[in-house]
Design an enzyme around this catalytic site. Structure first.
Site, short mmCIF file in Angstrom:
data_model
loop_
_atom_site.label_atom_id
_atom_site.label_comp_id
_atom_site.label_asym_id
_atom_site.label_seq_id
_atom_site.Cartn_x
_atom_site.Cartn_y
_atom_site.Cartn_z
CG HIS A 63 65.77 31.04 -31.48
ND1 HIS A 63 64.86 30.88 -30.47
CD2 HIS A 63 66.64 31.99 -31.05
CE1 HIS A 63 65.16 31.68 -29.47
NE2 HIS A 63 66.23 32.38 -29.80
CG HIS A 117 62.03 33.44 -33.03
ND1 HIS A 117 60.85 32.73 -33.08
CD2 HIS A 117 62.92 32.65 -32.39
CE1 HIS A 117 61.02 31.56 -32.49
NE2 HIS A 117 62.26 31.49 -32.06
CG ASP A 170 64.44 26.00 -33.42
OD1 ASP A 170 65.01 27.09 -33.26
OD2 ASP A 170 63.51 25.61 -32.69
CG HIS A 171 61.70 29.10 -35.24
ND1 HIS A 171 60.34 29.01 -35.09
CD2 HIS A 171 62.26 28.74 -34.06
CE1 HIS A 171 60.08 28.62 -33.84
NE2 HIS A 171 61.24 28.44 -33.21
#
Length: 106
Positions: free
Chosen positions: A64, A62, A66-67
């Protein structure tokens, strides 16, 4: 080993001294799949002696940061190392709009 999962990062949105943001490397009969690409992924791959060229599929769960924030750096490094195999990224459609602009400058 026919199947293994290497946790490169399991922390939440910010890295700590003990955990990097989300990133896992799945090895299925020597085919490597990267699940998410959080901060520290490149360093963890190097520590584990995993050649970037071996990764042929990256899945971004997804949007975000941090991904996926490190995906641009990983693609750029792979290009710098003269990647010879195709890299396929599976992600929500909007990610391509986000990463294509910075990649024009690598």
């Amino acid at each position: 080993m026919p199947f293994s999962v290497l946790i490169l990062g399991c922390g939440s949105a910010t890295p700590t001294l003990n955990h990097n943001p989300s990133s896992q490397l799945v090895n299925i009969e020597q085919s490597y799949f990267l699940m998410d690409c959080g901060e520290g992924t490149q360093l963890q791959l190097r520590k584990e002696k995993i050649r970037f060229q071996r990764i042929q599929h990256i899945f971004i769960s997804h949007l975000h940061g941090d991904h996926f924030f490190v995906l641009i750096g990983l693609i750029s490094t792979s290009h710098f190392l003269v990647r010879k195999t195709q890299l396929i990224v599976y992600s929500p459609p909007l990610l391509m709009q986000i990463i294509l602009q910075p990649l024009k400058f690598t």
